[in-house]
Motif scaffolding. Structure first.
Motif, mmCIF file in Angstrom:
data_model
loop_
_atom_site.group_PDB
_atom_site.id
_atom_site.type_symbol
_atom_site.label_atom_id
_atom_site.label_comp_id
_atom_site.label_asym_id
_atom_site.label_seq_id
_atom_site.Cartn_x
_atom_site.Cartn_y
_atom_site.Cartn_z
ATOM 1 N N LEU A 1 0.842 -1.193 0.000
ATOM 2 C CA LEU A 1 0.000 0.000 0.000
ATOM 3 C C LEU A 1 0.876 1.242 0.000
ATOM 4 C CD1 LEU A 1 -2.609 -1.143 2.655
ATOM 5 C CD2 LEU A 1 -2.914 -1.093 0.179
ATOM 6 N N TYR A 2 0.476 2.236 -0.784
ATOM 7 C CA TYR A 2 1.185 3.507 -0.863
ATOM 8 C C TYR A 2 0.211 4.607 -0.480
ATOM 9 C CZ TYR A 2 3.659 7.538 -2.733
ATOM 10 O OH TYR A 2 4.284 8.760 -2.863
ATOM 11 N N THR A 3 0.602 5.471 0.432
ATOM 12 C CA THR A 3 -0.250 6.562 0.899
ATOM 13 C C THR A 3 0.352 7.904 0.502
ATOM 14 O OG1 THR A 3 -0.895 5.207 2.799
ATOM 15 C CG2 THR A 3 -1.362 7.555 2.939
ATOM 16 N N GLY A 4 -0.490 8.822 0.047
ATOM 17 C CA GLY A 4 -0.017 10.145 -0.344
ATOM 18 C C GLY A 4 -1.114 11.183 -0.234
ATOM 19 N N VAL A 5 -0.782 12.424 -0.600
ATOM 20 C CA VAL A 5 -1.760 13.518 -0.626
ATOM 21 C C VAL A 5 -1.716 14.186 -1.994
ATOM 22 C CG1 VAL A 5 -1.610 13.956 1.850
ATOM 23 C CG2 VAL A 5 -0.168 15.254 0.312
ATOM 24 N N THR A 6 -2.839 14.754 -2.392
ATOM 25 C CA THR A 6 -2.928 15.420 -3.683
ATOM 26 C C THR A 6 -4.132 16.349 -3.716
ATOM 27 O OG1 THR A 6 -2.933 15.073 -6.082
ATOM 28 C CG2 THR A 6 -4.345 13.624 -4.780
ATOM 29 N N THR A 7 -4.168 17.199 -4.714
ATOM 30 C CA THR A 7 -5.354 18.024 -4.967
ATOM 31 C C THR A 7 -6.175 17.463 -6.116
ATOM 32 O OG1 THR A 7 -4.086 19.445 -6.444
ATOM 33 C CG2 THR A 7 -4.300 20.159 -4.137
ATOM 34 N N ASP A 8 -5.631 16.493 -6.835
ATOM 35 C CA ASP A 8 -6.304 15.938 -8.013
ATOM 36 C C ASP A 8 -6.088 14.424 -8.053
ATOM 37 O OD1 ASP A 8 -7.159 15.153 -10.556
ATOM 38 O OD2 ASP A 8 -6.368 16.955 -11.523
ATOM 39 N N ILE A 9 -7.058 13.683 -7.576
ATOM 40 C CA ILE A 9 -6.947 12.224 -7.481
ATOM 41 C C ILE A 9 -6.748 11.580 -8.852
ATOM 42 C CG2 ILE A 9 -8.219 10.110 -6.904
ATOM 43 C CD1 ILE A 9 -7.299 11.386 -4.408
ATOM 44 N N LYS A 10 -7.577 11.942 -9.828
ATOM 45 C CA LYS A 10 -7.476 11.318 -11.162
ATOM 46 C C LYS A 10 -6.090 11.515 -11.766
ATOM 47 C CE LYS A 10 -12.311 11.480 -12.540
ATOM 48 N NZ LYS A 10 -13.262 11.945 -13.535
ATOM 49 N N ARG A 11 -5.590 12.746 -11.677
ATOM 50 C CA ARG A 11 -4.259 13.039 -12.221
ATOM 51 C C ARG A 11 -3.195 12.220 -11.503
ATOM 52 N NH1 ARG A 11 -0.513 15.865 -9.919
ATOM 53 N NH2 ARG A 11 -1.969 16.954 -8.562
ATOM 54 N N ARG A 12 -3.298 12.106 -10.201
ATOM 55 C CA ARG A 12 -2.274 11.401 -9.425
ATOM 56 C C ARG A 12 -2.273 9.907 -9.737
ATOM 57 N NH1 ARG A 12 2.316 11.618 -8.752
ATOM 58 N NH2 ARG A 12 3.274 11.164 -6.766
ATOM 59 N N VAL A 13 -3.432 9.314 -9.941
ATOM 60 C CA VAL A 13 -3.492 7.893 -10.318
ATOM 61 C C VAL A 13 -2.779 7.690 -11.650
ATOM 62 C CG1 VAL A 13 -5.013 5.995 -11.011
ATOM 63 C CG2 VAL A 13 -5.603 7.407 -9.030
ATOM 64 N N ILE A 14 -3.042 8.572 -12.605
ATOM 65 C CA ILE A 14 -2.394 8.490 -13.916
ATOM 66 C C ILE A 14 -0.880 8.636 -13.759
ATOM 67 C CG2 ILE A 14 -2.107 9.686 -16.130
ATOM 68 C CD1 ILE A 14 -5.174 10.321 -15.913
ATOM 69 N N GLU A 15 -0.453 9.588 -12.942
ATOM 70 C CA GLU A 15 0.986 9.789 -12.717
ATOM 71 C C GLU A 15 1.628 8.565 -12.067
ATOM 72 O OE1 GLU A 15 1.008 14.653 -12.234
ATOM 73 O OE2 GLU A 15 1.205 13.404 -10.453
ATOM 74 N N HIS A 16 0.952 7.977 -11.085
ATOM 75 C CA HIS A 16 1.510 6.796 -10.410
ATOM 76 C C HIS A 16 1.631 5.609 -11.363
ATOM 77 C CE1 HIS A 16 2.196 7.813 -6.249
ATOM 78 N NE2 HIS A 16 1.024 8.411 -6.162
ATOM 79 N N ASN A 17 0.822 5.577 -12.384
ATOM 80 C CA ASN A 17 0.880 4.485 -13.351
ATOM 81 C C ASN A 17 1.694 4.843 -14.591
ATOM 82 O OD1 ASN A 17 -0.562 2.163 -12.317
ATOM 83 N ND2 ASN A 17 -2.338 3.511 -12.276
ATOM 84 N N GLY A 18 2.375 5.969 -14.556
ATOM 85 C CA GLY A 18 3.156 6.406 -15.707
ATOM 86 C C GLY A 18 4.573 6.772 -15.338
ATOM 87 N N ALA A 19 5.166 7.581 -16.181
ATOM 88 C CA ALA A 19 6.573 7.979 -16.021
ATOM 89 C C ALA A 19 6.797 8.902 -14.824
ATOM 90 C CB ALA A 19 7.055 8.665 -17.291
#
Length: 85
Positions: free
Chosen positions: A21-39
């Protein structure tokens, strides 16, 4: 999985391919999921892709989100899994 209100900051938990499990904070969940699955993935998740969003919780501001993130990170694996249910 979700606790929301009209907030702009979120604490989130991702489940990685290796079941960690990885825990973090963000202002944009959708963007962060895409970033975590990308470069632009965090170093931890880059080697554990794909990741899946399993929890998000809205917070009133960045400070509260980071305090909640720290509290979640202190939980045991079993306590985190209970939070996800």
């Amino acid at each position: 999985m979700t606790r929301t209100n009209d907030s702009s900051w979120f604490v989130y938990i991702m489940r990685c391919k290796d079941k960690t499990l990885y825990t973090g904070v963000t202002t944009d969940i959708k963007r962060r999921v895409i970033e975590h699955n990308g470069a632009k993935a965090a170093k931890y998740t880059r080697a554990r892709q794909p990741v899946k969003l399993v929890y998000q919780e809205a917070c009133t501001d960045r400070s509260r989100a980071q305090i909640r993130e720290a509290a979640i990170k202190r939980l045991t694996r079993q306590e985190k899994e209970a939070l996800l249910d």
